[in-house]
Design a protein around this motif. Sequence first.
Motif, PDB file in Angstrom:
ATOM      1  N   THR A   1       3.303  10.238   2.338  1.00 39.04           N
ATOM      2  CA  THR A   1       4.345  10.724   3.009  1.00 39.04           C
ATOM      3  C   THR A   1       4.342  12.772   3.732  1.00 39.04           C
TER       4      THR A   1
ATOM      5  N   TYR B   1      -4.549  17.016   3.774  1.00 38.74           N
ATOM      6  CA  TYR B   1      -4.685  16.724   5.246  1.00 38.74           C
ATOM      7  C   TYR B   1      -3.980  17.894   4.817  1.00 38.74           C
TER       8      TYR B   1
ATOM      9  N   PHE C   1      -1.045  16.257   3.583  1.00 41.04           N
ATOM     10  CA  PHE C   1      -0.994  15.016   2.975  1.00 41.04           C
ATOM     11  C   PHE C   1      -1.839  14.616   2.055  1.00 41.04           C
TER      12      PHE C   1
ATOM     13  N   GLU D   1       1.127  -1.209   0.036  1.00 42.57           N
ATOM     14  CA  GLU D   1      -0.180   0.261   0.144  1.00 42.57           C
ATOM     15  C   GLU D   1       1.111   1.003  -0.090  1.00 42.57           C
TER      16      GLU D   1
ATOM     17  N   LEU E   1      -7.887   4.887   5.631  1.00 39.65           N
ATOM     18  CA  LEU E   1      -7.456   5.996   5.276  1.00 39.65           C
ATOM     19  C   LEU E   1      -6.127   5.226   4.201  1.00 39.65           C
TER      20      LEU E   1
ATOM     21  N   ASN F   1      -9.205   6.465   0.419  1.00 41.01           N
ATOM     22  CA  ASN F   1      -9.899   5.793   1.344  1.00 41.01           C
ATOM     23  C   ASN F   1      -9.720   4.404   0.365  1.00 41.01           C
TER      24      ASN F   1
ATOM     25  N   PHE G   1      -2.452   7.562   4.234  1.00 41.03           N
ATOM     26  CA  PHE G   1      -1.632   8.422   3.335  1.00 41.03           C
ATOM     27  C   PHE G   1      -0.229   8.410   3.061  1.00 41.03           C
TER      28      PHE G   1
END
Lengths: 109, 114
Positions: free
Chosen positions: A101, A36, A89, A2, A97, A93, A99
Amino acid sequence: GESVGLHLPTLSVQEGDNSIINCAYSNSASDYFIWYKQESGKGPQFIIDIRSNMDKRQGQRVTVLLNKTVKHLSLQIAATQPGDSAVYFCAENFYKLIFGTGTRLQVFP
Amino acid sequence: KAGVTQTPRYLIKTRGQQVTLSCSPISGHRSVSWYQQTPGQGLQFLFEYFSETQRNKGNFPGRFSGRQFSNSRSEMNVSTLELGDSALYLCASSRTGTNSYEQYFGPGTRLTVT
């Protein structure tokens, strides 16, 4: 495995310019994407989201673009301000979630 | 309304010890997710609780565990601490879960293992 990756670890822009932060995601079946912002000493703060059935979504001074063909996501910040300095970030989904780096945005006068 | 709160904000432990971190979600939010944030690995999902049940779990060893209470408050526990467990632990709450819903993050607990 992932992964959600960001192309640029640090982005420096002049105050007033537009900023573009890029993100590559890995799962074609991801149905939802979020950007984010994380300021020093704080938890990530929701900026804007986009569902996989959309190509573009606009918020206040921010726009998110989604290109599912190349699995690419971008965040555009208009008229970048010093208060925009933070780490950004992207997250996809896919049952949970995942994220990226992060990209550090530095705004100089 | 009040945001997500986490306690303690900072913690120093030694290898081999165990630690318990606490998270109080936003009122009305029933889902709490936990994340580990490190400079090298970024934000990694630990687990999600909804209505006192673990609904989703990330790829972390069994030393990491959690639970949720009837008032939606959640705790996570790390046993037999290792140096690599040093990180910022974040919890996030949402009304229904990690799938396609806004999550609101707390300020995190900074854990240092020496």
